[in-house]
Design a protein around this motif. Structure first.
Motif, PDB file in Angstrom:
ATOM      1  N   GLU A  52      -8.210   6.264   0.001  1.00 27.06           N
ATOM      2  CA  GLU A  52      -7.729   4.848   0.506  1.00 27.06           C
ATOM      3  C   GLU A  52      -8.705   4.183   1.577  1.00 27.06           C
ATOM      4  N   ARG A  53      -9.047   3.120   1.439  1.00 27.86           N
ATOM      5  CA  ARG A  53      -9.704   2.284   2.386  1.00 27.86           C
ATOM      6  C   ARG A  53      -8.706   1.384   3.062  1.00 27.86           C
ATOM      7  N   VAL A  54      -8.661   1.512   4.380  1.00 31.46           N
ATOM      8  CA  VAL A  54      -7.523   0.490   4.835  1.00 31.46           C
ATOM      9  C   VAL A  54      -8.313  -0.417   5.772  1.00 31.46           C
ATOM     10  N   ASP A  55      -8.253  -1.561   5.684  1.00 31.27           N
ATOM     11  CA  ASP A  55      -8.840  -2.521   6.452  1.00 31.27           C
ATOM     12  C   ASP A  55      -7.957  -2.825   7.678  1.00 31.27           C
ATOM     13  N   ILE A  56      -8.445  -2.637   8.912  1.00 36.10           N
ATOM     14  CA  ILE A  56      -7.532  -2.755   9.744  1.00 36.10           C
ATOM     15  C   ILE A  56      -7.084  -4.460  10.332  1.00 36.10           C
ATOM     16  N   ASP A  57      -7.954  -5.096   9.907  1.00 39.16           N
ATOM     17  CA  ASP A  57      -7.235  -6.587  10.060  1.00 39.16           C
ATOM     18  C   ASP A  57      -6.418  -7.033   9.186  1.00 39.16           C
ATOM     19  N   LYS A  58      -6.238  -6.117   7.737  1.00 37.03           N
ATOM     20  CA  LYS A  58      -5.202  -6.791   6.946  1.00 37.03           C
ATOM     21  C   LYS A  58      -3.883  -5.876   7.065  1.00 37.03           C
ATOM     22  N   TYR A  59      -3.929  -4.810   7.790  1.00 35.44           N
ATOM     23  CA  TYR A  59      -2.924  -3.775   7.995  1.00 35.44           C
ATOM     24  C   TYR A  59      -3.056  -3.233   9.337  1.00 35.44           C
ATOM     25  N   PRO A  60      -2.894  -4.231  10.210  1.00 30.77           N
ATOM     26  CA  PRO A  60      -2.703  -3.739  11.792  1.00 30.77           C
ATOM     27  C   PRO A  60      -1.605  -2.639  12.133  1.00 30.77           C
ATOM     28  N   ASP A  61      -0.619  -2.849  11.257  1.00 29.93           N
ATOM     29  CA  ASP A  61       0.585  -1.900  11.560  1.00 29.93           C
ATOM     30  C   ASP A  61       0.313  -0.506  11.436  1.00 29.93           C
ATOM     31  N   LEU A  62      -0.782  -0.061  10.167  1.00 35.17           N
ATOM     32  CA  LEU A  62      -1.206   1.014   9.718  1.00 35.17           C
ATOM     33  C   LEU A  62      -2.042   1.475  10.939  1.00 35.17           C
ATOM     34  N   ALA A  63      -3.060   0.567  11.495  1.00 34.39           N
ATOM     35  CA  ALA A  63      -3.957   0.949  12.384  1.00 34.39           C
ATOM     36  C   ALA A  63      -3.046   1.459  13.706  1.00 34.39           C
ATOM     37  N   THR A  64      -2.105   0.900  13.960  1.00 39.92           N
ATOM     38  CA  THR A  64      -1.280   1.221  15.199  1.00 39.92           C
ATOM     39  C   THR A  64      -0.542   2.542  14.824  1.00 39.92           C
ATOM     40  N   ILE A 115      -0.148  10.585   1.067  1.00 45.94           N
ATOM     41  CA  ILE A 115      -0.666  11.650   2.337  1.00 45.94           C
ATOM     42  C   ILE A 115       0.499  12.722   2.010  1.00 45.94           C
ATOM     43  N   GLU A 116       1.412  12.474   1.468  1.00 45.48           N
ATOM     44  CA  GLU A 116       2.569  13.589   1.514  1.00 45.48           C
ATOM     45  C   GLU A 116       2.208  14.371   0.203  1.00 45.48           C
ATOM     46  N   SER A 117       1.301  13.950  -0.835  1.00 40.00           N
ATOM     47  CA  SER A 117       1.213  14.674  -1.875  1.00 40.00           C
ATOM     48  C   SER A 117       0.341  15.855  -1.769  1.00 40.00           C
ATOM     49  N   GLU A 118       0.343  16.824  -2.923  1.00 40.44           N
ATOM     50  CA  GLU A 118      -0.339  17.980  -2.791  1.00 40.44           C
ATOM     51  C   GLU A 118      -1.944  18.043  -2.783  1.00 40.44           C
ATOM     52  N   GLN A 119      -2.195  16.547  -3.567  1.00 44.25           N
ATOM     53  CA  GLN A 119      -3.596  16.309  -3.854  1.00 44.25           C
ATOM     54  C   GLN A 119      -4.054  16.033  -2.406  1.00 44.25           C
ATOM     55  N   LEU A 120      -5.494  16.256  -2.099  1.00 43.97           N
ATOM     56  CA  LEU A 120      -6.119  15.983  -0.869  1.00 43.97           C
ATOM     57  C   LEU A 120      -6.201  14.631  -1.015  1.00 43.97           C
ATOM     58  N   THR A 121      -6.086  13.979   0.297  1.00 45.56           N
ATOM     59  CA  THR A 121      -6.358  12.310   0.401  1.00 45.56           C
ATOM     60  C   THR A 121      -7.210  12.051   1.579  1.00 45.56           C
ATOM     61  N   MET A 122      -8.010  11.362   1.504  1.00 45.50           N
ATOM     62  CA  MET A 122      -8.946  10.789   2.269  1.00 45.50           C
ATOM     63  C   MET A 122      -8.716   9.341   2.630  1.00 45.50           C
ATOM     64  N   VAL A 123      -8.569   9.111   3.798  1.00 43.66           N
ATOM     65  CA  VAL A 123      -8.164   7.696   4.516  1.00 43.66           C
ATOM     66  C   VAL A 123      -9.242   7.313   5.227  1.00 43.66           C
ATOM     67  N   ASN A 124      -9.753   5.998   4.877  1.00 45.95           N
ATOM     68  CA  ASN A 124     -10.656   5.418   5.787  1.00 45.95           C
ATOM     69  C   ASN A 124     -10.499   4.145   6.385  1.00 45.95           C
ATOM     70  N   PHE A 125     -10.263   4.202   7.762  1.00 46.41           N
ATOM     71  CA  PHE A 125      -9.792   2.780   8.437  1.00 46.41           C
ATOM     72  C   PHE A 125     -11.221   2.357   8.949  1.00 46.41           C
ATOM     73  N   HIS A 126     -11.250   0.950   8.297  1.00 41.77           N
ATOM     74  CA  HIS A 126     -12.347   0.072   8.745  1.00 41.77           C
ATOM     75  C   HIS A 126     -12.209  -1.186   8.858  1.00 41.77           C
ATOM     76  N   MET A 165       1.019  -1.155  -0.097  1.00 41.15           N
ATOM     77  CA  MET A 165      -0.098   0.143  -0.005  1.00 41.15           C
ATOM     78  C   MET A 165       0.985   1.356   0.058  1.00 41.15           C
ATOM     79  N   ASP A 166       0.637   2.264  -0.901  1.00 38.85           N
ATOM     80  CA  ASP A 166       1.384   3.298  -1.053  1.00 38.85           C
ATOM     81  C   ASP A 166       0.602   4.481  -0.422  1.00 38.85           C
ATOM     82  N   LEU A 167       0.425   4.424   0.857  1.00 33.82           N
ATOM     83  CA  LEU A 167      -0.333   5.394   1.610  1.00 33.82           C
ATOM     84  C   LEU A 167       0.480   6.557   1.888  1.00 33.82           C
TER      85      LEU A 167
END
Length: 97
Positions: free
Chosen positions: A46-58, A7-18, A1-3
């Motif tokens: 970006e939708r981030v499934d916390i079960d698949k990406y627990p490190d990102l959730a942390t 996030i660092e880009s000039e374009q607005l980024t919406m991230v949903n942890f679910h 995942m290239d989150l």
């Protein structure tokens, strides 16, 4: 995942942890889909499934889901845990473009 790059880009980024098993996350998805469809050409999403990406959730200190965030140029512009109506999300996107 290239989150990080999004996030660092000039374009607005919406991230949903679910989590797919949480009813509020299921309820939030149509609201997100509506806003993403409206602003698809001007935001990253970006939708981030916390079960698949627990490190990102942390890393993002996710304590409850759904949690939605807006970033621009690496700066968090907004964060909310819980279901947000699509019209409110759309207004937040407009305010932060």
């Amino acid at each position: 995942m290239d989150l990080a790059n999004k996030i660092e880009s000039e374009q607005l980024t919406m991230v949903n942890f679910h989590a797919t098993w949480r009813p509020p996350c299921v309820a939030m998805k149509p609201n997100l889909d509506e806003v993403v469809a409206e602003f698809d050409d001007v935001i990253h999403y970006e939708r981030v499934d916390i079960d698949k990406y627990p490190d990102l959730a942390t890393l993002f200190e996710i304590r409850s889901v759904p949690t939605t965030m807006l970033f621009k140029k690496g700066e968090m512009k907004w964060r909310h845990s819980g279901v947000v109506p699509s019209h409110e999300l759309g207004q937040l996107v407009k305010e932060n473009l």
